[in-house]
Design an enzyme around this catalytic site. Structure first.
Site, PDB file in Angstrom:
ATOM      1  N   LYS A  34       8.970  -1.820  -8.403  1.00 51.82           N
ATOM      2  CA  LYS A  34       9.441  -1.587  -7.031  1.00 51.82           C
ATOM      3  C   LYS A  34      10.462  -2.655  -6.681  1.00 51.82           C
ATOM      4  O   LYS A  34      10.177  -3.850  -6.737  1.00 51.82           O
ATOM      5  CB  LYS A  34       8.258  -1.639  -6.066  1.00 51.82           C
ATOM      6  CG  LYS A  34       8.681  -1.512  -4.612  1.00 51.82           C
ATOM      7  CD  LYS A  34       7.491  -1.399  -3.681  1.00 51.82           C
ATOM      8  CE  LYS A  34       7.952  -1.403  -2.226  1.00 51.82           C
ATOM      9  NZ  LYS A  34       6.838  -1.260  -1.289  1.00 51.82           N
ATOM     10  N   LYS A  82      10.599   2.845  -8.176  1.00 52.53           N
ATOM     11  CA  LYS A  82      10.995   3.042  -6.784  1.00 52.53           C
ATOM     12  C   LYS A  82      12.083   2.072  -6.391  1.00 52.53           C
ATOM     13  O   LYS A  82      11.934   0.884  -6.670  1.00 52.53           O
ATOM     14  CB  LYS A  82       9.761   2.816  -5.901  1.00 52.53           C
ATOM     15  CG  LYS A  82      10.020   2.913  -4.425  1.00 52.53           C
ATOM     16  CD  LYS A  82       8.795   2.517  -3.656  1.00 52.53           C
ATOM     17  CE  LYS A  82       9.165   2.438  -2.189  1.00 52.53           C
ATOM     18  NZ  LYS A  82       8.130   1.852  -1.395  1.00 52.53           N
TER      19      LYS A  82
HETATM   20  C1  PBG Z   1       5.141  -0.646   1.793  1.00 50.84           C
HETATM   21  C2  PBG Z   1       6.094   0.430   1.418  1.00 50.84           C
HETATM   22  C3  PBG Z   1       7.472   0.560   1.692  1.00 50.84           C
HETATM   23  C4  PBG Z   1       7.863   1.811   1.201  1.00 50.84           C
HETATM   24  C5  PBG Z   1       6.729   2.382   0.636  1.00 50.84           C
HETATM   25  N1  PBG Z   1       5.671   1.502   0.747  1.00 50.84           N
HETATM   26  C6  PBG Z   1       8.380  -0.314   2.437  1.00 50.84           C
HETATM   27  C7  PBG Z   1       8.774  -1.610   1.906  1.00 50.84           C
HETATM   28  O1  PBG Z   1       8.387  -2.029   0.823  1.00 50.84           O
HETATM   29  O2  PBG Z   1       9.474  -2.289   2.641  1.00 50.84           O
HETATM   30  C8  PBG Z   1       9.231   2.409   1.312  1.00 50.84           C
HETATM   31  C9  PBG Z   1       9.293   3.899   1.243  1.00 50.84           C
HETATM   32  C10 PBG Z   1      10.549   4.523   1.706  1.00 50.84           C
HETATM   33  O3  PBG Z   1      11.579   3.857   1.969  1.00 50.84           O
HETATM   34  O4  PBG Z   1      10.548   5.758   1.832  1.00 50.84           O
HETATM   35  N2  PBG Z   1       5.324  -1.882   1.250  1.00 50.84           N
END
Ligand code: PBG
Length: 313
Positions: free
Chosen positions: A185, A238
């Site tokens: 991520k 992601k």
């Molecule tokens: C929680 C999380 C996030 C997303 C999914 N889980 C936000 C982040 O990490 O700031 C983003 C999902 C999206 O942009 O659709 N940490």
């Protein structure tokens, strides 16, 4: 071989399947609430009664599942709303499970929607403390499993969280609950619209001390490997479209189900262009999803799950 649609269908290598889509949903307090998210048209913050209705429709469309994000009543320094058995996600889970039959309900295991400062864990001296955060995550995952989560999906990017979650689940009779780890991520600008949806923007600093540097591909493979060693059943890359190379690399290297999250910004860019008449909505949606599947993601988390399922029907 491209001369007619039947011929093209015959030689088509990648097919999308709604059973492999997961729709992200945002659950909020109240009753009868269905508030559209400004930066994510056609997506809503929904109270439990509304989200139950939504899930019934999602199930009817043949979409594989939903992943829940919670907007708690109150936030605090210790993210207590995340692991409260009466928390917003836990209550939503029980309600959805009572009204659907085969829809998979996943939960996002993270703290950023529940902390007053918006960071994904316990903040000490201006930075997130990895090991204290692990305890919160394990409690949250266990609490989700108790409330009926089919799969728990940690998205916080702390080191060691898959092992901590696996251990907590196994010790409490949830050895069958799979862990889908947000393994690779990245600290991405494309989460912008989501932070409005989940009201989870950090109040100071950013997430670059725990989310990955977009420049790093080898490190992404290492993160995936570590999560698999810790017991992750499935992994995720992601965002999706800007990281197709990593989806493909992961597909070659690891024989586990691979998911990709087409995040909020990826969705909103396409919708914005379509609303301006610059892109055809349906085609842009389907081409983006096809590219993610072609790269090697079997499971796609996408805000297009409903319209794409309708087109595929
Ligand atoms: C929680 C999380 C996030 C997303 C999914 N889980 C936000 C982040 O990490 O700031 C983003 C999902 C999206 O942009 O659709 N940490």
């Amino acid at each position: 071989m491209r001369g007619s649609e039947p011929l093209r269908a015959l030689v088509r290598e990648t097919r999308l399947d709604p059973a492999k889509f997961i729709l992200p949903l945002f659950v909020c307090p109240g009753e009868g609430v269905k508030r559209e998210i400004g930066a994510m048209p056609d997506n809503y913050q929904m109270s439990i009664d509304q989200i139950v209705k939504e899930c019934a429709e999602v199930e009817r469309l043949g979409v594989g599942g939903v992943i829940l994000f919670g907007l708690p009543e109150t936030k605090d320094e210790s993210a207590s709303g995340a692991y409260d058995d009466q928390g917003i996600v836990q209550r939503a889970l029980r309600a959805i499970k009572a009204e659907t039959r085969k829809l998979l309900v996943l939960t996002d295991v993270c703290n950023c929607e529940y902390t007053s400062h918006g960071h994904c864990g316990f903040v000490k001296d201006g930075d997130v403390d990895n090991d204290i955060t692990l305890q919160w995550l394990a409690r949250t995952a266990l609490s989700h499993a108790r409330a009926g989560a089919d799969i728990v999906a940690p998205s916080d990017m702390m080191d060691g969280r898959v092992a901590a979650i696996r251990q907590a689940l196994d010790a409490n009779g949830f050895e069958k609950t799979p862990v889908l780890s947000y393994a690779a991520k990245f600290a991405s600008v494309f989460y912008g619209p989501f932070r409005e949806a989940a009201e989870s923007a950090p109040q100071f600093g950013d997430r670059r001390s725990y989310q990955m540097d977009p420049a790093n591909a080898r490190e992404a493979m290492r993160e995936i490997e570590l999560d698999l060693e810790e017991g992750a059943d499935m992994i995720m890359v992601k965002p999706a479209m800007p990281y197709l190379d990593l989806i493909a690399k992961a597909r070659e290297r690891f024989d586990v189900p691979i998911s990709a999250y087409q995040v909020s910004g990826e969705y909103s860019m396409i919708v914005a262009a379509a609303r301006n008449g610059w892109l055809d909505y349906d085609r842009a949606m389907m081409e983006s999803l096809t590219s993610i599947a072609r790269a090697g993601a079997e499971i796609i988390l996408t805000y297009f799950a409903k319209p794409a399922a309708k087109l595929l029907a």
